[in-house]
Enzyme design. Structure first.
Site, PDB file in Angstrom:
ATOM      1  N   CYS A  18      -2.437  -1.547  -2.339  1.00  0.00           N
ATOM      2  CA  CYS A  18      -1.672  -0.448  -2.937  1.00  0.00           C
ATOM      3  C   CYS A  18      -0.552  -1.030  -3.806  1.00  0.00           C
ATOM      4  CB  CYS A  18      -1.106   0.473  -1.853  1.00  0.00           C
ATOM      5  SG  CYS A  18       0.352  -0.203  -1.018  1.00  0.00           S
ATOM      6  N   CYS A  34       1.193  -1.362   5.664  1.00  0.00           N
ATOM      7  CA  CYS A  34      -0.153  -1.770   5.240  1.00  0.00           C
ATOM      8  C   CYS A  34      -0.490  -3.148   5.815  1.00  0.00           C
ATOM      9  CB  CYS A  34      -0.234  -1.851   3.728  1.00  0.00           C
ATOM     10  SG  CYS A  34      -0.191  -0.274   2.871  1.00  0.00           S
ATOM     11  N   GLU A  47      -1.691  -5.749   4.279  1.00  0.00           N
ATOM     12  CA  GLU A  47      -1.226  -6.856   3.432  1.00  0.00           C
ATOM     13  C   GLU A  47       0.220  -7.197   3.746  1.00  0.00           C
ATOM     14  OE1 GLU A  47      -2.737  -4.091   2.610  1.00  0.00           O
ATOM     15  OE2 GLU A  47      -3.799  -4.216   0.708  1.00  0.00           O
ATOM     16  N   CYS A  68       2.211  -2.959  -1.975  1.00  0.00           N
ATOM     17  CA  CYS A  68       1.760  -4.284  -1.513  1.00  0.00           C
ATOM     18  C   CYS A  68       1.620  -5.251  -2.682  1.00  0.00           C
ATOM     19  CB  CYS A  68       0.450  -4.162  -0.732  1.00  0.00           C
ATOM     20  SG  CYS A  68       0.692  -3.410   0.892  1.00  0.00           S
ATOM     21  N   ASN A 127      -3.221  -2.811   9.251  1.00  0.00           N
ATOM     22  CA  ASN A 127      -2.328  -1.674   9.013  1.00  0.00           C
ATOM     23  C   ASN A 127      -1.854  -1.108  10.349  1.00  0.00           C
ATOM     24  OD1 ASN A 127      -5.057  -0.787   9.250  1.00  0.00           O
ATOM     25  ND2 ASN A 127      -4.591   1.179   8.310  1.00  0.00           N
ATOM     26  N   ILE A 128      -0.597  -0.691  10.341  1.00  0.00           N
ATOM     27  CA  ILE A 128       0.039  -0.170  11.554  1.00  0.00           C
ATOM     28  C   ILE A 128       0.665   1.167  11.186  1.00  0.00           C
ATOM     29  CG2 ILE A 128       1.741  -0.610  13.372  1.00  0.00           C
ATOM     30  CD1 ILE A 128       1.504  -3.635  12.594  1.00  0.00           C
ATOM     31  N   GLU A 129       0.025   2.244  11.618  1.00  0.00           N
ATOM     32  CA  GLU A 129       0.492   3.575  11.232  1.00  0.00           C
ATOM     33  C   GLU A 129       1.571   4.089  12.176  1.00  0.00           C
ATOM     34  OE1 GLU A 129      -3.042   5.989  10.655  1.00  0.00           O
ATOM     35  OE2 GLU A 129      -3.492   4.899   8.807  1.00  0.00           O
TER      36      GLU A 129
HETATM   37  N1  THU Z   1      -3.505   0.733   3.676  1.00  0.00           N
HETATM   38  C1  THU Z   1      -3.430  -0.625   3.789  1.00  0.00           C
HETATM   39  O1  THU Z   1      -3.352  -1.165   4.898  1.00  0.00           O
HETATM   40  N2  THU Z   1      -3.401  -1.346   2.657  1.00  0.00           N
HETATM   41  C2  THU Z   1      -3.428  -0.822   1.396  1.00  0.00           C
HETATM   42  O2  THU Z   1      -3.263  -1.564   0.439  1.00  0.00           O
HETATM   43  C3  THU Z   1      -3.695   0.596   1.209  1.00  0.00           C
HETATM   44  C4  THU Z   1      -3.571   1.445   2.424  1.00  0.00           C
HETATM   45  C5  THU Z   1      -3.497   1.544   4.910  1.00  0.00           C
HETATM   46  C6  THU Z   1      -2.259   2.367   5.091  1.00  0.00           C
HETATM   47  C7  THU Z   1      -2.766   3.480   5.974  1.00  0.00           C
HETATM   48  O3  THU Z   1      -2.667   3.068   7.330  1.00  0.00           O
HETATM   49  C8  THU Z   1      -4.222   3.624   5.626  1.00  0.00           C
HETATM   50  O4  THU Z   1      -4.577   2.441   4.897  1.00  0.00           O
HETATM   51  C9  THU Z   1      -4.543   4.834   4.783  1.00  0.00           C
HETATM   52  O5  THU Z   1      -3.714   4.899   3.679  1.00  0.00           O
END
Ligand code: THU
Length: 139
Positions: free
Chosen positions: A94, A56, A58, A97, A45-47
């Protein structure tokens, strides 16, 4: 799926999780997928400070695969949890994804939610996203 490939995907997800960029949620996720040709792609994940721009794990892995020519995904493993700790719960993809996965895999795509190589839950995409909306609906 063969045990060796499953373990390879879970280890790939755990490793990719180490590169997560999650300074806001402190929730780190890794994913590893295998394409029909047997190539493995990983993602984290890259915020973003503008939260909606976050990607996300995935989708990072899917976009890496597709942009490298791998448009058919057979299986994906996901591992997520609080930064600095081993995954405590299973991390499920999620909704966005799941929809992106359905674009590049059939209903029988395998989705593995893992806490470790020996501790995982396995599903089909159809089980996680029944009655999905796809290209067939709009052609
Ligand atoms: N996140 C994912 O990488 N995959 C998911 O399917 C659910 C959420 C990440 C997004 C965000 O950076 C962190 O989890 C919290 O939501």
């Amino acid at each position: 799926m063969k045990e060796e490939l499953r373990e390879q995907l879970i280890q790939g997800a755990l490793k990719a999780r180490e590169t997560a960029y999650a300074p806001y949620s402190h929730y780190c996720v890794g994913a590893a997928l295998v394409t029909e040709s047997g190539q493995i792609f990983t993602g984290c994940n890259i915020e973003n400070a503008s939260y909606g721009a976050t990607c996300c794990a995935e989708r990072t892995a899917v976009f890496k695969a597709v942009s490298s020519g791998g448009k058919k995904i057979r299986a994906i493993a996901i591992a997520g949890g609080i930064e600095g700790r081993e995954p405590e719960d299973y991390a499920y993809p999620c909704g966005i994804c799941r929809q992106v996965l359905s674009e590049f895999g059939g209903p029988d795509m395998i989705v593995i939610a893992a806490r470790s190589a020996l501790d995982y839950q396995e599903y089909t995409l159809d089980g996680l996203l029944p009655h999905s909306f796809g290209g067939g609906s709009i052609r």
